[in-house]
Design a protein around this motif. Sequence first.
Motif, PDB file in Angstrom:
ATOM      1  N   MET A   1       0.836  -1.194   0.000  1.00 25.14           N
ATOM      2  CA  MET A   1       0.000   0.000   0.000  1.00 25.14           C
ATOM      3  C   MET A   1       0.876   1.252   0.000  1.00 25.14           C
ATOM      4  N   ASN A   2       0.522   2.215  -0.826  1.00 28.78           N
ATOM      5  CA  ASN A   2       1.210   3.496  -0.850  1.00 28.78           C
ATOM      6  C   ASN A   2       0.801   4.310   0.375  1.00 28.78           C
ATOM      7  N   GLU A   3       1.793   4.723   1.167  1.00 21.66           N
ATOM      8  CA  GLU A   3       1.488   5.468   2.391  1.00 21.66           C
ATOM      9  C   GLU A   3       0.769   6.773   2.105  1.00 21.66           C
ATOM     10  N   ARG A   4       1.006   7.328   0.932  1.00 20.71           N
ATOM     11  CA  ARG A   4       0.342   8.588   0.587  1.00 20.71           C
ATOM     12  C   ARG A   4      -1.166   8.410   0.462  1.00 20.71           C
ATOM     13  N   GLU A   5      -1.621   7.161   0.272  1.00 13.48           N
ATOM     14  CA  GLU A   5      -3.053   6.921   0.103  1.00 13.48           C
ATOM     15  C   GLU A   5      -3.789   6.809   1.433  1.00 13.48           C
ATOM     16  N   LEU A   6      -3.067   6.682   2.532  1.00 16.66           N
ATOM     17  CA  LEU A   6      -3.728   6.487   3.822  1.00 16.66           C
ATOM     18  C   LEU A   6      -4.591   7.702   4.177  1.00 16.66           C
ATOM     19  N   PRO A   7      -5.878   7.496   4.490  1.00 18.20           N
ATOM     20  CA  PRO A   7      -6.763   8.608   4.886  1.00 18.20           C
ATOM     21  C   PRO A   7      -6.558   8.945   6.372  1.00 18.20           C
ATOM     22  N   LEU A   8      -5.502   9.686   6.676  1.00 15.94           N
ATOM     23  CA  LEU A   8      -5.108   9.901   8.067  1.00 15.94           C
ATOM     24  C   LEU A   8      -6.171  10.648   8.868  1.00 15.94           C
ATOM     25  N   ASN A   9      -6.802  11.662   8.271  1.00 13.55           N
ATOM     26  CA  ASN A   9      -7.839  12.403   9.000  1.00 13.55           C
ATOM     27  C   ASN A   9      -9.021  11.502   9.342  1.00 13.55           C
ATOM     28  N   ALA A  10      -9.394  10.647   8.394  1.00 13.10           N
ATOM     29  CA  ALA A  10     -10.514   9.729   8.637  1.00 13.10           C
ATOM     30  C   ALA A  10     -10.136   8.706   9.708  1.00 13.10           C
ATOM     31  N   LEU A  11      -8.910   8.220   9.687  1.00 17.01           N
ATOM     32  CA  LEU A  11      -8.471   7.259  10.703  1.00 17.01           C
ATOM     33  C   LEU A  11      -8.466   7.889  12.091  1.00 17.01           C
ATOM     34  N   ARG A  12      -8.056   9.133  12.185  1.00 15.17           N
ATOM     35  CA  ARG A  12      -8.075   9.818  13.493  1.00 15.17           C
ATOM     36  C   ARG A  12      -9.508   9.994  13.982  1.00 15.17           C
ATOM     37  N   ALA A  13     -10.405  10.386  13.100  1.00  8.34           N
ATOM     38  CA  ALA A  13     -11.817  10.534  13.480  1.00  8.34           C
ATOM     39  C   ALA A  13     -12.398   9.195  13.917  1.00  8.34           C
ATOM     40  N   PHE A  14     -12.046   8.135  13.193  1.00  7.67           N
ATOM     41  CA  PHE A  14     -12.535   6.798  13.552  1.00  7.67           C
ATOM     42  C   PHE A  14     -12.018   6.387  14.928  1.00  7.67           C
ATOM     43  N   ALA A  15     -10.734   6.633  15.225  1.00  4.96           N
ATOM     44  CA  ALA A  15     -10.164   6.239  16.512  1.00  4.96           C
ATOM     45  C   ALA A  15     -10.875   6.936  17.664  1.00  4.96           C
ATOM     46  N   ILE A  16     -11.181   8.218  17.489  1.00  5.06           N
ATOM     47  CA  ILE A  16     -11.905   8.952  18.538  1.00  5.06           C
ATOM     48  C   ILE A  16     -13.329   8.422  18.659  1.00  5.06           C
ATOM     49  N   ALA A  17     -13.966   8.175  17.545  1.00  3.73           N
ATOM     50  CA  ALA A  17     -15.346   7.668  17.576  1.00  3.73           C
ATOM     51  C   ALA A  17     -15.407   6.290  18.226  1.00  3.73           C
ATOM     52  N   ALA A  18     -14.401   5.450  17.984  1.00  4.93           N
ATOM     53  CA  ALA A  18     -14.391   4.101  18.549  1.00  4.93           C
ATOM     54  C   ALA A  18     -14.291   4.132  20.068  1.00  4.93           C
ATOM     55  N   GLN A  19     -13.729   5.210  20.632  1.00  4.59           N
ATOM     56  CA  GLN A  19     -13.594   5.321  22.087  1.00  4.59           C
ATOM     57  C   GLN A  19     -14.726   6.120  22.720  1.00  4.59           C
ATOM     58  N   SER A  20     -15.671   6.581  21.894  1.00  9.53           N
ATOM     59  CA  SER A  20     -16.746   7.440  22.390  1.00  9.53           C
ATOM     60  C   SER A  20     -18.082   6.700  22.332  1.00  9.53           C
ATOM     61  N   PRO A  21     -19.005   7.007  23.262  1.00  5.52           N
ATOM     62  CA  PRO A  21     -20.301   6.321  23.257  1.00  5.52           C
ATOM     63  C   PRO A  21     -21.209   6.729  22.111  1.00  5.52           C
ATOM     64  N   SER A  22     -20.930   7.887  21.485  1.00  7.66           N
ATOM     65  CA  SER A  22     -21.757   8.338  20.372  1.00  7.66           C
ATOM     66  C   SER A  22     -20.937   9.249  19.469  1.00  7.66           C
ATOM     67  N   LEU A  23     -21.465   9.464  18.251  1.00  5.41           N
ATOM     68  CA  LEU A  23     -20.771  10.348  17.320  1.00  5.41           C
ATOM     69  C   LEU A  23     -20.828  11.799  17.781  1.00  5.41           C
ATOM     70  N   GLU A  24     -21.904  12.165  18.508  1.00  5.37           N
ATOM     71  CA  GLU A  24     -22.002  13.531  19.017  1.00  5.37           C
ATOM     72  C   GLU A  24     -20.844  13.836  19.962  1.00  5.37           C
ATOM     73  N   ILE A  25     -20.538  12.885  20.858  1.00  9.33           N
ATOM     74  CA  ILE A  25     -19.427  13.091  21.802  1.00  9.33           C
ATOM     75  C   ILE A  25     -18.093  13.092  21.066  1.00  9.33           C
ATOM     76  N   ALA A  26     -17.959  12.192  20.084  1.00  8.90           N
ATOM     77  CA  ALA A  26     -16.730  12.171  19.286  1.00  8.90           C
ATOM     78  C   ALA A  26     -16.536  13.493  18.564  1.00  8.90           C
TER      79      ALA A  26
END
Length: 311
Positions: A1-26
Amino acid sequence: MNERELPLNALRAFAIAAQSPSLEIAARKLGVTHGAVSKQIASLEAWLGQSLFGRQGRSLQLTPYGKILADKVTESIRQIGAACDYVRRDRSRKVISVEAPATFAMYFLLPRIKKFETQNPKLSVWIATRLTGQTPDFAQNDVVISRGQFPKVATRVGTAKFLFEEKLTPVSAYSLLKEAPIRKPADLRKHKPIASSSRPGEWEAWFERAGLGNPLIEGGHRFDHLNVALHAVRDGLGSTIAPRQLFGDMINQYHLRCPLPDIFYPGASYFAYSAFQPETAESQIFISWLQSECRTSDGDNIGSHIPLNAV
């Protein structure tokens, strides 16, 4: 996989959402809207081709793939954060990266680095090693140390700074010298000779210098490099020929000594190069300190009056 293709902003948002009880809190944690978080996660799921969340009532639940990704991404973000914290805490210190031959690095540099850093609290030294025959890496290091001068270096590299000329003499383990003391050159025939392929003929040259002629040396261990040969010496398997300067007046943590330090023959010279021209202030400080340490280790009487009952 080309590292330039990694959606870093989306991965960060996902990591926060995964630790939160809801998307509103994330969204509140990220300082964005609920819709922005939903859009980031939807784009990540589309990029992966897998669902990461499933709804259970009003709450979100990670899918099996979501749990795997959340664990890995969360741990990666923690490691990145820890690395950033380390660099920010240490920003008052400057790092000098030094490349040196492996034997010189292990037996001369490493035992002295704490001394340098104590004397220069705003500087840290990171060491990389190089084996005989390997090309020096001026691009990745501030200072490069060589055994012998390099025949040709880039024009931006600083001039060679002399460190010392090898005084080659037998080196033995304390434990072996207790069993088979060395008081005169002929006594060395009681020790098995350990040699290194990268330094051929050194035993013969030393015997010639010691006035014993050029005897036929049979048996003994032979390794590709001196630093490996010295490991065998430390284990008491025999003696080898090495630069006297590496085992001088410092506290010898490897329990090695030169039983006949006044009988030696000259070997190659060591030099230090600054990888940049003009030299940085940090490189100048380190090379000047190293030259001073080499002059101290090169004293004519180093190790020559250590009684055998002291080993």
